[in-house]
Write a protein that holds these residues in place. Structure first.
Motif, PDB file in Angstrom:
ATOM      1  N   CYS A 124       1.610  -7.479   4.320  1.00  0.00           N
ATOM      2  CA  CYS A 124       3.058  -7.476   4.499  1.00  0.00           C
ATOM      3  C   CYS A 124       3.736  -7.574   3.143  1.00  0.00           C
ATOM      4  O   CYS A 124       3.696  -8.624   2.503  1.00  0.00           O
ATOM      5  CB  CYS A 124       3.493  -8.630   5.400  1.00  0.00           C
ATOM      6  SG  CYS A 124       5.285  -8.713   5.567  1.00  0.00           S
ATOM      7  N   ALA A 127       8.712  -8.681   4.825  1.00  0.00           N
ATOM      8  CA  ALA A 127       8.681  -9.201   6.187  1.00  0.00           C
ATOM      9  C   ALA A 127       9.867  -8.646   6.959  1.00  0.00           C
ATOM     10  O   ALA A 127      10.961  -8.497   6.404  1.00  0.00           O
ATOM     11  CB  ALA A 127       8.737 -10.727   6.167  1.00  0.00           C
ATOM     12  N   TRP A 284       4.824 -11.750  10.554  1.00  0.00           N
ATOM     13  CA  TRP A 284       4.527 -11.579   9.132  1.00  0.00           C
ATOM     14  C   TRP A 284       5.416 -12.393   8.220  1.00  0.00           C
ATOM     15  O   TRP A 284       6.614 -12.500   8.454  1.00  0.00           O
ATOM     16  CB  TRP A 284       4.665 -10.103   8.758  1.00  0.00           C
ATOM     17  CG  TRP A 284       3.665  -9.205   9.392  1.00  0.00           C
ATOM     18  CD1 TRP A 284       3.893  -8.341  10.427  1.00  0.00           C
ATOM     19  CD2 TRP A 284       2.288  -9.069   9.050  1.00  0.00           C
ATOM     20  NE1 TRP A 284       2.733  -7.681  10.747  1.00  0.00           N
ATOM     21  CE2 TRP A 284       1.726  -8.107   9.912  1.00  0.00           C
ATOM     22  CE3 TRP A 284       1.460  -9.670   8.091  1.00  0.00           C
ATOM     23  CZ2 TRP A 284       0.389  -7.722   9.854  1.00  0.00           C
ATOM     24  CZ3 TRP A 284       0.128  -9.294   8.034  1.00  0.00           C
ATOM     25  CH2 TRP A 284      -0.392  -8.333   8.903  1.00  0.00           C
ATOM     26  N   ARG A 308      11.167  -3.446   6.909  1.00  0.00           N
ATOM     27  CA  ARG A 308       9.831  -3.993   7.176  1.00  0.00           C
ATOM     28  C   ARG A 308       8.860  -3.089   6.458  1.00  0.00           C
ATOM     29  O   ARG A 308       8.922  -1.872   6.592  1.00  0.00           O
ATOM     30  CB  ARG A 308       9.515  -3.974   8.664  1.00  0.00           C
ATOM     31  CG  ARG A 308       8.072  -4.415   9.038  1.00  0.00           C
ATOM     32  CD  ARG A 308       7.812  -4.064  10.495  1.00  0.00           C
ATOM     33  NE  ARG A 308       6.594  -4.656  11.060  1.00  0.00           N
ATOM     34  CZ  ARG A 308       5.410  -4.059  11.089  1.00  0.00           C
ATOM     35  NH1 ARG A 308       5.251  -2.854  10.548  1.00  0.00           N
ATOM     36  NH2 ARG A 308       4.379  -4.648  11.675  1.00  0.00           N
ATOM     37  N   VAL A 310       4.811  -2.939   6.048  1.00  0.00           N
ATOM     38  CA  VAL A 310       3.444  -3.402   6.260  1.00  0.00           C
ATOM     39  C   VAL A 310       2.517  -2.252   5.878  1.00  0.00           C
ATOM     40  O   VAL A 310       2.662  -1.145   6.380  1.00  0.00           O
ATOM     41  CB  VAL A 310       3.204  -3.867   7.707  1.00  0.00           C
ATOM     42  CG1 VAL A 310       1.730  -4.186   7.934  1.00  0.00           C
ATOM     43  CG2 VAL A 310       4.056  -5.099   8.021  1.00  0.00           C
TER      44      VAL A 310
END
Ligand code: FE2
Length: 316
Positions: A124, A127, A284, A308, A310
């Motif tokens: 991550c 987040a 996360w 976000r 990831v």
């Protein structure tokens, strides 16, 4: 001495907590190098190891942690994955380019193809502001419970296996969770090259008028036995029944038993309910790294809003 730390939201199973959590600080590659056998023992037991609190500021640092783990990478380019992805470093790519409001339902990575990775790393970098957890589900526990409530169907899954059908677009479709084009998926510059690759893999196929390609896999296992004897519901059925819906694909026609007979929707509903009840939401935090055993644990992605990021990497 154990390297694992108790975590307030962990699930508890007879063989130990899930996921396994390591709360640390400082240099993650050095920690992994010094503790690989213990990390692997935790992974083999629970299927997920979460590294939290280490100093992993960016994709480069994540890449260094993957290299410290020291196992061979799984090539996304050669895989038959249907997700659209973008490489950041040679071993690191965006987890899925599907839009934020699209749910990625629980699955074992690439279990709908004959070629799949053994493990996955997630990282991550940013987040999510809202939503965006990675649900994780223990496939061994799911299988036990499915055998209890639907033993006849479980027996059919195990003895007949499954076949998956999907339709791949001629060009990438970023609006779909499975929008990878047939050219990219099969590494084929033209139709004859695509057909050659598919024949080699034992697929059936059919060209559509709009240049999209309908493919059906050979019979694949729906259930696997792990080295320690545990059985897992290793397949893509939940994701297929819930999510393989886009401009080209209809979930109810996507999967059959290996003999071509239909899979009862009620049984899939049982499996989906068990999986939902078992799901653990990995919420996360920036800098988190998670290592998953692809045979033990299914993963997905909750919808999210805001930023976000990831990233992922696959282990052969
Ligand atoms: Fe995935």
């Amino acid at each position: 001495m154990t390297i694992f730390t108790p975590h307030p939201t962990q699930q508890s199973y007879p063989a130990g907590p899930f996921p396994s959590v390591i709360t640390g600080a400082g240099n993650l590659p050095a920690f992994i190098t010094a503790n690989k056998p213990k990390i692997d023992a935790g992974l083999a037991n629970s299927g997920t190891v979460l590294f939290r609190g280490f100093d992993v500021p960016d994709a480069k640092a994540f890449d260094a942690a993957i290299n410290a783990y020291g196992e061979d990478g799984f090539s996304y380019a050669e895989s038959l994955s249907n997700a659209v992805r973008v490489n950041i470093t040679p071993r690191v790519f965006t987890a899925n380019e599907a839009p934020p409001d699209v749910s990625i339902f629980l699955h074992h990575e690439m279990a709908q193809t004959p070629i799949y990775p053994a493990k996955l790393f997630f990282y991550c970098e940013i987040a999510p502001e809202q939503g965006g957890a990675t649900p994780l589900c223990r496939s061994d526990i799911l299988w036990e419970r499915l055998c209890d409530i639907a033993p006849d169907a479980a027996e059919k899954f195990e003895s007949l296996g499954v076949r998956y059908t999907n339709i791949m677009p001629p060009a990438p479709d970023p609006d779909s969770g499975q929008g990878r084009s047939w050219r990219d998926t099969l590494g084929a510059v033209d139709k004859p090259a695509a057909e050659k690759r598919l024949r080699g893999l034992g697929y059936r196929f059919e060209w559509n008028k709009d240049e999209s390609l309908r493919v059906t896999t050979p019979i694949l296992d729906a259930v696997r036995t792990l080295p320690d004897g545990r059985k897992v519901f290793f397949n893509q059925l939940i994701a297929a029944f819930r999510g393989w819906k886009d401009a080209r694909n209809d979930p109810s026609k996507s999967v059959t038993f290996g003999d071509g007979s239909p899979i009862d929707m009620a049984v899939m509903q049982d499996a989906i309910e068990i999986a939902d009840a078992l799901s653990y939401d990995l919420n996360w935090q920036a800098g988190d790294v998670a290592l998953l055993d692809n045979f033990i644990v299914m993963h997905g992605r909750r919808p999210f809003s805001g930023k976000r990021r990831v990233l992922a990497s696959l282990i052969a």
